[in-house]
Design an enzyme around this catalytic site. Sequence first.
Site, PDB file in Angstrom:
ATOM      1  N   ASP A   1      -7.564  -1.057  -2.287  1.00 32.39           N
ATOM      2  CA  ASP A   1      -7.200  -1.313  -0.897  1.00 32.39           C
ATOM      3  C   ASP A   1      -6.521  -2.685  -0.813  1.00 32.39           C
ATOM      4  O   ASP A   1      -6.947  -3.642  -1.446  1.00 32.39           O
ATOM      5  CB  ASP A   1      -8.460  -1.295  -0.017  1.00 32.39           C
ATOM      6  CG  ASP A   1      -8.131  -1.224   1.466  1.00 32.39           C
ATOM      7  OD1 ASP A   1      -8.455  -0.213   2.101  1.00 32.39           O
ATOM      8  OD2 ASP A   1      -7.542  -2.198   1.993  1.00 32.39           O
TER       9      ASP A   1
ATOM     10  N   ASN B   1     -13.065   7.389   7.656  1.00 35.28           N
ATOM     11  CA  ASN B   1     -12.859   7.180   9.085  1.00 35.28           C
ATOM     12  C   ASN B   1     -11.978   8.293   9.624  1.00 35.28           C
ATOM     13  O   ASN B   1     -10.859   8.484   9.139  1.00 35.28           O
ATOM     14  CB  ASN B   1     -12.186   5.819   9.327  1.00 35.28           C
ATOM     15  CG  ASN B   1     -13.035   4.658   8.858  1.00 35.28           C
ATOM     16  OD1 ASN B   1     -14.252   4.661   9.027  1.00 35.28           O
ATOM     17  ND2 ASN B   1     -12.407   3.660   8.260  1.00 35.28           N
TER      18      ASN B   1
ATOM     19  N   GLN C   1      -9.633   4.994  12.032  1.00 34.45           N
ATOM     20  CA  GLN C   1      -8.605   5.450  11.079  1.00 34.45           C
ATOM     21  C   GLN C   1      -7.247   4.889  11.492  1.00 34.45           C
ATOM     22  O   GLN C   1      -6.808   5.053  12.632  1.00 34.45           O
ATOM     23  CB  GLN C   1      -8.532   6.985  11.037  1.00 34.45           C
ATOM     24  CG  GLN C   1      -7.509   7.484  10.021  1.00 34.45           C
ATOM     25  CD  GLN C   1      -7.468   9.016   9.900  1.00 34.45           C
ATOM     26  OE1 GLN C   1      -8.178   9.724  10.616  1.00 34.45           O
ATOM     27  NE2 GLN C   1      -6.631   9.501   8.996  1.00 34.45           N
TER      28      GLN C   1
ATOM     29  N   HIS D   1      -8.342   9.853   3.566  1.00 27.28           N
ATOM     30  CA  HIS D   1      -8.682   8.914   2.491  1.00 27.28           C
ATOM     31  C   HIS D   1     -10.152   8.551   2.551  1.00 27.28           C
ATOM     32  O   HIS D   1     -10.738   8.420   3.627  1.00 27.28           O
ATOM     33  CB  HIS D   1      -7.818   7.649   2.544  1.00 27.28           C
ATOM     34  CG  HIS D   1      -7.791   6.963   3.877  1.00 27.28           C
ATOM     35  ND1 HIS D   1      -7.033   7.411   4.924  1.00 27.28           N
ATOM     36  CD2 HIS D   1      -8.440   5.856   4.328  1.00 27.28           C
ATOM     37  CE1 HIS D   1      -7.197   6.610   5.961  1.00 27.28           C
ATOM     38  NE2 HIS D   1      -8.054   5.668   5.638  1.00 27.28           N
TER      39      HIS D   1
HETATM   40  P1  DGP Z   1      -8.538   3.344   7.611  1.00 30.13           P
HETATM   41  O1  DGP Z   1      -8.773   2.219   8.573  1.00 30.13           O
HETATM   42  O2  DGP Z   1      -9.820   4.120   7.295  1.00 30.13           O
HETATM   43  O3  DGP Z   1      -7.389   4.230   8.020  1.00 30.13           O
HETATM   44  O4  DGP Z   1      -8.141   2.639   6.242  1.00 30.13           O
HETATM   45  C1  DGP Z   1      -6.845   2.372   5.849  1.00 30.13           C
HETATM   46  C2  DGP Z   1      -6.913   1.389   4.722  1.00 30.13           C
HETATM   47  O5  DGP Z   1      -5.645   1.353   4.091  1.00 30.13           O
HETATM   48  C3  DGP Z   1      -7.221  -0.050   5.141  1.00 30.13           C
HETATM   49  O6  DGP Z   1      -8.458  -0.454   4.554  1.00 30.13           O
HETATM   50  C4  DGP Z   1      -6.081  -0.876   4.575  1.00 30.13           C
HETATM   51  C5  DGP Z   1      -5.419   0.057   3.608  1.00 30.13           C
HETATM   52  N1  DGP Z   1      -3.988  -0.092   3.500  1.00 30.13           N
HETATM   53  C6  DGP Z   1      -3.102  -0.089   4.523  1.00 30.13           C
HETATM   54  N2  DGP Z   1      -1.842  -0.229   4.055  1.00 30.13           N
HETATM   55  C7  DGP Z   1      -1.959  -0.317   2.697  1.00 30.13           C
HETATM   56  C8  DGP Z   1      -1.003  -0.465   1.648  1.00 30.13           C
HETATM   57  O7  DGP Z   1       0.212  -0.539   1.857  1.00 30.13           O
HETATM   58  N3  DGP Z   1      -1.496  -0.508   0.387  1.00 30.13           N
HETATM   59  C9  DGP Z   1      -2.833  -0.417   0.115  1.00 30.13           C
HETATM   60  N4  DGP Z   1      -3.183  -0.480  -1.172  1.00 30.13           N
HETATM   61  N5  DGP Z   1      -3.746  -0.264   1.080  1.00 30.13           N
HETATM   62  C10 DGP Z   1      -3.307  -0.216   2.351  1.00 30.13           C
END
Ligand code: DGP
Length: 114
Positions: A31, A87, A94, A100
């Site tokens: 993340d 989420n 989310q 995810h």
């Molecule tokens: P949610 O809030 O459950 O939809 O989680 C989305 C997650 O995705 C959040 O913890 C941050 C992560 N995230 C968002 N953009 C990127 C990205 O460009 N790369 C990575 N590796 N993670 C990302």
Amino acid sequence: MMTNNIFLKILSGEIPAKIVYEDDICVAFHDVNPQAPVHLLIIPRKVIRTHADIVPEDAPLLGHIHTVAAKLAKELGLNAGYRLVLNCDEQAGQTVPHLHFHLLGGRNMAWPPG
Ligand code: DGP
């Protein structure tokens, strides 16, 4: 159906990610905004917007993702425990419209979640 979200761009290689595991069904990567010493995201290659959109045919895919999560948790040394978070939709927080699982570990966690 949104087809241009950030996780689809990671799946297609359009934007980079620190990928730790991938196979025909799913991809796991770090993340970008970690909430614990270990914070991976595990996503299916199949386009599924959110948990509420899961259909019975997705059962093998979901079982596989859980098997991968358990394997990664072991490999990353999360022997004291870990948390798998999903989420679903806005009220749960989310932000990316592609199914995810968050695999979090490496610190004590509180309950109830925020
Ligand atoms: P949610 O809030 O459950 O939809 O989680 C989305 C997650 O995705 C959040 O913890 C941050 C992560 N995230 C968002 N953009 C990127 C990205 O460009 N790369 C990575 N590796 N993670 C990302």
